[in-house]
Structures are given as C-alpha cells and as structure tokens.
Design an enzyme around this catalytic site. Structure first.
Site, mmCIF file in Angstrom:
data_model
loop_
_atom_site.group_PDB
_atom_site.id
_atom_site.type_symbol
_atom_site.label_atom_id
_atom_site.label_comp_id
_atom_site.label_asym_id
_atom_site.label_seq_id
_atom_site.Cartn_x
_atom_site.Cartn_y
_atom_site.Cartn_z
ATOM 1 N N GLU A 215 0.833 -1.208 0.000
ATOM 2 C CA GLU A 215 0.000 0.000 0.000
ATOM 3 C C GLU A 215 0.871 1.263 0.000
ATOM 4 O O GLU A 215 0.546 2.258 -0.661
ATOM 5 C CB GLU A 215 -0.946 0.019 1.213
ATOM 6 C CG GLU A 215 -1.957 -1.115 1.268
ATOM 7 C CD GLU A 215 -3.020 -1.052 0.184
ATOM 8 O OE1 GLU A 215 -3.000 -0.131 -0.646
ATOM 9 O OE2 GLU A 215 -3.875 -1.971 0.164
ATOM 10 N N ARG A 219 0.783 3.774 -3.291
ATOM 11 C CA ARG A 219 0.130 5.081 -3.074
ATOM 12 C C ARG A 219 1.154 6.183 -2.807
ATOM 13 O O ARG A 219 1.120 7.235 -3.441
ATOM 14 C CB ARG A 219 -0.852 4.997 -1.898
ATOM 15 C CG ARG A 219 -1.942 3.970 -2.126
ATOM 16 C CD ARG A 219 -2.989 3.995 -1.028
ATOM 17 N NE ARG A 219 -3.674 2.708 -0.959
ATOM 18 C CZ ARG A 219 -4.967 2.537 -0.743
ATOM 19 N NH1 ARG A 219 -5.755 3.557 -0.572
ATOM 20 N NH2 ARG A 219 -5.500 1.334 -0.687
ATOM 21 N N ASP A 365 -4.980 -9.944 -8.412
ATOM 22 C CA ASP A 365 -5.154 -9.019 -9.533
ATOM 23 C C ASP A 365 -3.884 -8.420 -10.152
ATOM 24 O O ASP A 365 -3.519 -8.703 -11.301
ATOM 25 C CB ASP A 365 -6.120 -7.889 -9.135
ATOM 26 C CG ASP A 365 -5.814 -7.223 -7.778
ATOM 27 O OD1 ASP A 365 -4.780 -7.552 -7.172
ATOM 28 O OD2 ASP A 365 -6.611 -6.363 -7.343
ATOM 29 N N GLU A 533 -11.608 0.446 -10.839
ATOM 30 C CA GLU A 533 -11.181 -0.487 -11.896
ATOM 31 C C GLU A 533 -11.988 -0.380 -13.187
ATOM 32 O O GLU A 533 -11.421 -0.441 -14.289
ATOM 33 C CB GLU A 533 -11.205 -1.935 -11.375
ATOM 34 C CG GLU A 533 -10.116 -2.259 -10.361
ATOM 35 C CD GLU A 533 -10.385 -1.687 -8.965
ATOM 36 O OE1 GLU A 533 -11.562 -1.353 -8.686
ATOM 37 O OE2 GLU A 533 -9.437 -1.560 -8.173
ATOM 38 N N THR A 620 -0.433 0.647 -10.356
ATOM 39 C CA THR A 620 -1.760 0.107 -10.042
ATOM 40 C C THR A 620 -2.614 1.093 -9.247
ATOM 41 O O THR A 620 -3.798 0.869 -9.057
ATOM 42 C CB THR A 620 -1.637 -1.248 -9.316
ATOM 43 O OG1 THR A 620 -2.891 -1.919 -9.358
ATOM 44 C CG2 THR A 620 -1.186 -1.070 -7.874
HETATM 45 C C1 DMJ Z 1 -6.101 0.350 -5.394
HETATM 46 O O1 DMJ Z 1 -5.417 0.599 -4.235
HETATM 47 C C2 DMJ Z 1 -5.242 -0.324 -6.410
HETATM 48 O O2 DMJ Z 1 -5.828 -0.165 -7.657
HETATM 49 C C3 DMJ Z 1 -5.028 -1.774 -6.121
HETATM 50 O O3 DMJ Z 1 -4.272 -2.425 -7.104
HETATM 51 C C4 DMJ Z 1 -6.349 -2.464 -5.990
HETATM 52 N N1 DMJ Z 1 -7.218 -1.822 -5.103
HETATM 53 C C5 DMJ Z 1 -7.327 -0.401 -5.052
HETATM 54 C C6 DMJ Z 1 -8.514 0.194 -5.762
HETATM 55 O O4 DMJ Z 1 -9.629 -0.545 -5.794
#
Ligand code: DMJ
Length: 634
Positions: A215, A219, A365, A533, A620
C-alpha cells in the site's frame, strides 16, 4: 387585451408568447385574410369555401416548400389519404405555425440528447471538455472535504467529518491526490498538497510505525515519483505531455528526496526476508520488516512494487531499489503455475505458493497487471525482460481457457475463480477488482497505441486480437455490473448465473436492466468503495479503440457517483448497499477515489495526448510513470 383582438387563439397564448414576436408583412396579410375577410365575408357560401380551401392549399404548399423535413408531396398525400377535413386542418395548423415560428435560438435539450446534435469534431471535443470540467469540480469537492476535516490523516470520513489513519498515517490522500491535481491543473490543490508534503511528510516517515509495503509503495512512493516526473523532475517538459504548465509550488527535488528516504526504509522488507519474496510490513522509524501475522504475503502485493522501485532506481541513480524488486519477478518465473495462473498467497519463508486459490480479484489481480506493465516500462531499456511478456501471454491463455465463462440467460462474458485449483469446482464469482483486466488486456494487445494504428502497422497477432475482444466483452460486463443496480453503482462482488450453478443471491434492483437475471449479488457484497477499476478500463479502452461508447458509460457511472455518494460538506462516501434507494452510506472516502477514480474519468473525457499510453505506464494506483525513460520520442 382580449383574445378577439389577437390574430390567434387563446390556446396559442397559453403555450407560446408569439404575440410579442415580430411578424413579416406576408404573415400579417395572410393572417388578416384568414381571420376577417374569408371568415366573415365568404364563410357561408360554397364558392367562398372553395376559395378558402384553394388559398389554404396554396399557402400550405408555400410553407411546406420551405420546410426541409415536411415536403409538400407528403402533405398532399396525407390529404388524399385522410380526407379533405384533415387536409384543411393541416393547412390551418401550418399557417398557425408561421405565426408562431420561434425565434432563432440554440436548441435547448436535456444533456443526454445534446450529444446527438454534435456534428463537428470540435463540437464533440467541447462537449466532452465540459463533462471533464464536471469531474474536475468533483475532485475539488472531494479535496475540500478532506482538507477541511481530515488534512494530514490518511482518509476522510465525510459523514462524521473527521479523519482516519488506516494506512499508517502518512497523509495518504494528499500524496495520492497530488498528480491528479497536477494533471487537472487544479493549482490551489497542488499548492496545498505540496506545502503539506514539504513541511510534514519527512517527519512522519521518520517517526511513524508499521505500514504495509504494498500500500505504501503504490500510493505514497508511486504518488511522489509520479508527481516528481509530471512536475518537471527527470528533465521532462510537461507541455509535451499535455499537462498545464502552471505548477506553482511543486518542488520536484523535494519529492525525490522524500521518495528516496521512504524507498530506503521500505527496502528492509526485501533485505530482511530469507527469500526473494519480501515481508508484508515495514516499521518505518526503525527500518525493520515483518511478515503478516499468518506468515504469508499476498501474491499481488509482492509482485506489484516493481514499476515504482525501477523508476526510483532510474531517477536516484542507485540500482538497488529496482534490483531488489525485480528479484521477486525473477523468482516467480521459476515457480510452478497452472497454465500461467498462480495461487493468491506466497510464503516469504519458503518462497513457495501457499494453497491453491486462483483468482484475478483480491490478492491476485495486479500480479497479472504488472507482468505486462513492467515489460512495457522496460521494453526500450535494453533489459532482458521478455520472460515477463511470455508469463503474461501464458497467463492470459490460462484466463481464457480456465476462468472465462458466459452467464445465462443473456451471455455476459465474465472471469470466475478456481478456489480449489484447476481440479476443483469453478466459482462464478467476480470481484469488482477484476475490472482492471479489460484495460490491461487492451494495453497488452496494442502496447498503448490505438487499435487503428496497430492494425495499419500489422502489429496485432491473433492472440492480441483475442485479448482485445475479451477486453471489450469484459468491459461491457463491468459496466453492466453498475447498470444492473438501483443506484447505477457496482457492488464489490458479483456472481454470475451459469448453467447448472445454484449459487444464490439477490438481483441488483434495476428491473429494467437486460441483465437482471444474469448478475446476482450476495447480501454481504452489496457495498461500493468508490473503486476505480471499471473506469480505468473504460479509459484505456477508449484510448485504444476510440469507441465513444466507453465515454458514455463512464459518464453514466460518474453521474451515479455524483447522485449517491456526494457529501454536502465536502468529499464523497462509500456505500453500504448499492441495490436500494436511497443507499445506506459508509462514512469513508478511500484515497483511490481522488488518486484513481476521478483521474481516470478526467482522462477518459479529455484529449488523448494528455499522458499518452505509449509513453506512460500507470502504476496500479493510477500514478503515471514514464516508459523506458523515453525522451518522448515517437
Ligand atoms: C487500489 O489501491 C489499487 O488499484 C489496487 O491495485 C487495488 N485496489 C485499489 C482500488 O480498488
């Protein structure tokens, strides 16, 4: 004024203030003839009736001749078909329309119909720019709630109007938002965010305790590096990538300095582990690292660090970050898989997968996402990373073979799960998180250029075409997961009705949806966390296919967010149940709503030259990083 003194009926006055409108001399004469001479002098005799009829026919002909969509021949044939009475009535009504002809004003249409009248590319561009501005306003509203009630906390609780630290206390919303604000040209937010980062973030990093490696990387590290790049660090000229050059207050050198400090601390997750698989958590102040309580790391978490660490190595000039992170993927290369698919847990102690649960939703994912994105990031750098491309291709073959099914009765294409491995039963469950896949598949097929260009250059293999088709089918399914609910917002998880499966669940509540029987929602899965997403995939698919439907779908989703998740005092809130109106609210604005959801919507409605997909790869968390350090050469 009485109606008798007016050249038209009282009925006219009720719905049209034509009495105040200019009339031409021609209209004045014909009107006088109809209302006085004919009506009073000849009205009672048959010759008079004939003359009146003749005149009306003549006038009608003149009127019809001027009207592009009601030709005289149509009127005449209507007259023949329906008899003289109707013919006369039609003529009179045409004459009335002359008197009531509206002033030449632009058409006033409801927003959804306006689009049908867009004729030139420039009109279309402006139409979407106005929608893009709505997204920017939403971003400003989201930020204002956070700034007013939660500045410095990780996230805003918009209903109770306070902040909460669910991500370790590094002010995650601020950093996740910064590059969105830069891209949107939201200067005030850039200044506010940057000033907090400059004055507070380093101290937080030095003093804070345990954070999650994944995380914090996607982020915070990703957000800092992206803002560093977009604000002119790394010698980029932001005008080249369509971003406003109004970056007052951004000191890119500070962003890089903080990113290096944070990266050094996060590195302990790799160096403390006995295998190439990093521990899941890091204590920032003492630079120690720890496995999760059950000893396991998530597959997606350990394989979704490489874009950020590679770029940190590039801009810092120190290869240690990229080299530690890439060891994870090199190790994955050696592990046994099921047609390229992998279980969702891995042990940092043994370096082996744990369990057999295979899915592209939570914990699985972004493993698949980063296989192709890291390859794209590095493809021009001379690194030998073709194994990543091969792993990606094999995995997508596995997805198509083992996980893709169609629902009944309407045949939506979806990606299910194998909770007990390939020998166990198939589960028709699809997390909203899986909706990253359409975008990734489209990107993997054309490598960021448009489908048109890829076809012209003969670049698409049969497998690329298959993946692109699957991407489009899945994007539709993801959109229908929104459209099937009463609120127009998707649940966290959907189940699909398949032949022979007795999985129970409720419908989404929108009885007019064609797919009401295909999609089932379980009681515990009815929430919506403002996730990105689906709009992420709509953005990528729109860029690649240039099909306007993806914008329309994105707009519908945006409108539903506006209608049901906006908090009056600022911010947007997650929902507890998307299937009922009004939906229950959850009192949390996730950082990714500003970092991802609104950024993708903004880019979806805007110019394709802004952050182009053949020059940037989005991490991501939607933080764009440059591809192969290219100097933006074509
Ligand atoms: C985000 O923090 C990122 O996209 C992660 O890969 C998956 N979950 C959340 C958003 O849904």
């Amino acid at each position: 004024m009485s109606s008798r003194s007016l050249p038209y009926s009282v009925q006219d006055v009720h719905y049209d203030n034509a009495k105040f409108r200019h009339r031409s001399p021609f209209k004045v004469i014909t009107q006088a003839l109809v209302t006085s001479r004919i009506r009073y002098s000849c009205g009672g005799c048959s010759i008079g009736k004939f003359l009146m009829l003749l005149m009306i026919v003549g006038l009608t002909y003149l009127v019809m001749h001027r009207s592009p969509d009601h030709s005289a021949s149509n009127v005449l044939s209507n007259g023949v078909e329906n008899g003289e009475h109707k013919y006369v009535k039609e003529g009179v009504s045409r004459i009335r329309r002359i008197w009531r002809k509206p002033p030449r004003l632009p058409p006033q249409l409801p927003p959804d119909e306006e689009g049908n009248f867009r004729s030139s590319p420039e009109e279309q561009r402006l139409y979407w720019v106005s929608r893009q501005q709505k997204v920017k306003e939403a971003f400003i509203h989201a930020w204002s709630g956070y700034r007013d009630y939660a500045m410095g906390y990780d996230e805003l609780m918009p209903l109770s109007r306070r902040g909460t630290d669910g991500l370790g206390g590094l002010g995650a919303t601020i950093i996740d938002s910064l590059d969105t604000a830069i891209i949107m040209g939201a200067d005030e937010i850039v200044i506010e965010a940057m000033s907090w980062i400059e004055n507070k973030l380093m101290e937080r990093i030095e003093k804070k305790g345990q954070v999650n490696l994944f995380e914090t990387t996607i982020r915070v590290l990703g957000g800092l590096l992206s803002a560093y790049h977009l604000s002119g660090g790394d010698n980029v000229t932001t005008g080249d990538i369509g971003i406003p050059m109004t970056l007052k207050g951004v000191k890119s050198n500070i962003l890089l300095e903080i990113a290096k400090n944070l990266g050094d601390r996060l590195l302990s997750a790799f160096t403390s582990s006995p295998t190439p698989i990093p521990f899941s958590d890091v204590v920032l102040h003492d630079r120690s690292a720890h496995p999760a309580p059950d000893g396991l790391s998530s597959t997606s978490e350990v394989s979704t660090l490489q874009l950020e660490f590679n770029y940190l190595s590039k801009v810092s000039g120190d290869p240690k970050y990229g080299s530690e992170a890439m060891k994870v993927l090199e190790h994955f290369r050696t592990l046994p898989k099921v047609e390229g698919l992998v279980p969702i847990y891995i042990s940092p102690h043994s370096g082996q997968f744990n369990g057999e649960n295979i899915r592209l939703g939570s914990r699985g994912d972004s493993y698949y996402e980063y296989l192709i994105k890291v390859w794209i990031q590095q493809k021009n750098s001379g690194s030998q990373l073709n194994y990543l491309y091969e792993m990606y291709e094999e995995a997508m073959r596995g997805v198509r073979h083992l996980l893709v099914r169609r629902s009944i009765p309407k045949g939506l294409v979806f990606v299910g799960e194998l909770p007990y491995g390939s020998n166990g039963a198939f589960s028709p469950k699809m997390d909203h998180l899986v909706c990253f896949l359409p975008g990734t598949l489209a990107l993997g097929a054309t490598k960021g250029i448009t489908r048109k260009k890829a076809v012209e250059r003969n670049l698409l293999t049969p497998e690329d075409l298959e993946n692109l088709k699957l991407a489009e089918d899945l994007a539709k399914t993801c959109f229908e997961m929104y459209a099937v609910t009463s609120t127009g917002l998707a649940p966290e998880i959907a189940y699909f009705h398949v032949e022979g499966d007795s999985e129970g669940g409720l419908d989404g509540g929108n009885k007019s949806s064609e797919y009401i029987d295909d999609i089932l929602i379980k009681h515990n899965d009815r929430h919506n966390l403002l996730r990105p997403e689906t709009v992420e995939s709509l953005f990528v698919l729109h860029r690649i296919t240039e099909d306007p439907k993806y914008r329309e779908w994105g707009w519908q989703i945006f409108e539903a967010f506006e209608k049901y998740t906006k908090a009056d005092s600022g911010g947007y809130t997650s929902l507890d149940d998307v299937t009922v109106i009004p939906p229950r609210k959850r009192d949390k604005m996730e950082t990714f709503f500003l970092g991802e959801t609104l950024k993708y919507l903004y880019l979806l409605f805007g110019d394709e030259h802004v952050v182009p997909l053949d020059k940037f790869v989005f991490n991501t968390e939607a933080h764009p990083l440059p591809i192969s350090w290219s100097k933006y050469s074509a």
